[in-house]
Scaffold this active site. Structure first.
Site, short mmCIF file in Angstrom:
data_model
loop_
_atom_site.label_atom_id
_atom_site.label_comp_id
_atom_site.label_asym_id
_atom_site.label_seq_id
_atom_site.Cartn_x
_atom_site.Cartn_y
_atom_site.Cartn_z
N CYS A 69 -34.35 -46.60 10.73
CA CYS A 69 -33.77 -46.85 12.04
C CYS A 69 -34.76 -47.64 12.91
CB CYS A 69 -33.41 -45.54 12.72
SG CYS A 69 -32.36 -44.45 11.71
N CYS A 109 -33.33 -27.49 21.85
CA CYS A 109 -32.85 -28.34 20.77
C CYS A 109 -33.93 -28.47 19.72
CB CYS A 109 -32.47 -29.72 21.30
SG CYS A 109 -31.62 -30.71 20.07
N CYS A 142 -29.51 -25.63 19.86
CA CYS A 142 -28.88 -26.79 19.23
C CYS A 142 -29.78 -27.25 18.09
CB CYS A 142 -28.73 -27.91 20.26
SG CYS A 142 -28.23 -29.49 19.56
#
Length: 392
Positions: A69, A109, A142
């Site tokens: 990425c 998270c 999360c």
């Protein structure tokens, strides 16, 4: 402005704007940016009042990712001088999470670099979720672990995860220019797996990677179709040592227009300002609270955020209030019967969360080259994976 009046009316009814209307928001001039913020702010306050949800990132495994990425400092071949470490132990992750929760965060998270988790990795994260929840009864958790295989979302849900984050990042048409080691369809599939498993789905974007206004609208409309509970908006942090290190195209006004467009298209979703707000919104961050109802507290995955106390002061000074642990984030129609994971919106961490775009105004205007503010990019050297106290 007739456009803004129309968009407010549609936002209050959860009606999808036309693509032309969404593009028109991005094409408004800097002279009109306060009008745009005021209009989108009406929609934000209708669905979320003046509450701001605080979320806290814990980077469980940093660097050494096999994916390419282009935006990511942890990518394959990255020369960015970031922290690199393997999996934190459950107690280490719990200690890191405690700092954010003490600072006012209600959602943690848990993020790990990599293409996706192995079954052993799911076991590790399950143990970490248990450790965090054992020490913090009301915390929301999360997970953000990359592409999911069949059955993994269900296992995370059984382990106590409330939500799963996986960003689309950019439009389907542009995706191949940003990443080649997996596809846009792979990302959509993971969001759908999380949703089907009963996890609160979270998926967002990264603005500033050289995409067009049409690309931004494409990805936000795709997110609306996936219907995640929360939509994190990252602004690219151009890390030295990554392919997008020279992409310094965003202005604070441009960022506000992007957030306003997301709010109009996803009026009742939790819109989160994620990575890059300090770098690109800078002193206009308080204005952005009129558009987004959620931010991260403290640091990101591989970059440092502003001081946690500065975030709290900013929220108070702007006339907003931190959302309490007992408050339900999402509008009533989004909360499943009996509560559960969907009773709170997702942390919207994003596999980037450290996240150019086109110039401000209409395409006909002269392109303005923005100054590269490399002085604002601070590599994280504290918190998880170090012996230095975290920023929270």
């Amino acid at each position: 402005m007739d456009l803004l009046n129309t968009l407010v009316d549609k936002g209050l009814r959860r009606e999808l704007p036309t693509r032309e209307e969404a593009l028109a928001v991005l094409a408004t001039s800097d002279d009109d940016v306060l009008d745009v913020v005021a209009a989108a702010g009406k929609v934000r306050r209708h669905w979320f009042g003046r509450r701001v949800k605080l979320n806290y990132l814990v980077n469980l495994k940093s660097g050494l990712c096999p994916e390419d990425c282009s935006y990511c400092s942890q990518r394959l071949g990255s020369k960015a001088d970031i922290l690199k470490y393997t999996w934190l132990k459950p107690d280490e992750a719990s200690q890191a999470a405690a700092a954010g929760l003490a600072g006012g965060a209600k959602r943690v998270c848990l993020v790990a670099s990599g293409r996706g988790p192995t079954d052993r990795d799911v076991d590790r994260v399950s143990d970490t979720i248990k450790a965090i929840k054992d020490n913090n009864e009301n915390v929301e958790v999360c997970a953000c672990l990359g592409l999911l295989s069949d059955g993994q979302a269900e296992r995370l849900r059984e382990a106590g995860a409330d939500a799963y984050n996986h960003n689309l990042n950019t439009s389907e048409g542009t995706y191949g220019d940003i990443t080649t080691t997996h596809t846009y369809a792979d990302r959509v599939d993971t969001v759908q797996k999380a949703h089907a498993a009963g996890l609160s789905a979270c998926s967002g974007l990264i603005a500033g990677m050289g995409e067009s206004d049409e690309d931004l609208v494409d990805v936000v409309y795709a997110l609306r179709a996936l219907d995640p509970d929360s939509v994190p908006v990252n602004f690219l942090i151009p890390f030295e040592g990554t392919p997008l290190a020279k992409e310094w195209n965003l202005t604070p006004q441009r960022c506000l227009r992007i957030l306003a467009m997301v709010r109009f298209v996803c009026p009742d979703a939790e819109v989160r300002i994620a990575g890059g707000r300090e770098v690109h919104l800078r002193t206009l961050q308080p204005l952005a609270l009129n558009l987004a109802n959620s931010i991260f507290l403290g640091d990101y995955l591989t970059s440092e955020g502003q001081a946690g106390k500065a975030d709290l002061d900013m929220i108070a000074d702007a006339g907003f209030e931190v959302e309490g642990a007992g408050e339900v984030t999402l509008p009533e129609h989004r909360v499943p019967a009996g509560g559960g994971c969907g009773s709170q919106a997702d942390a919207g961490c994003g596999s980037h969360a450290d996240a150019g775009c086109g110039p401000c105004g209409s395409p006909a205007e002269e392109t303005v080259v923005q100054e590269a503010r490399t002085d604002l990019v601070a590599v994280r050297r504290r918190g998880a994976g170090t012996d230095v106290a975290p920023n929270a």
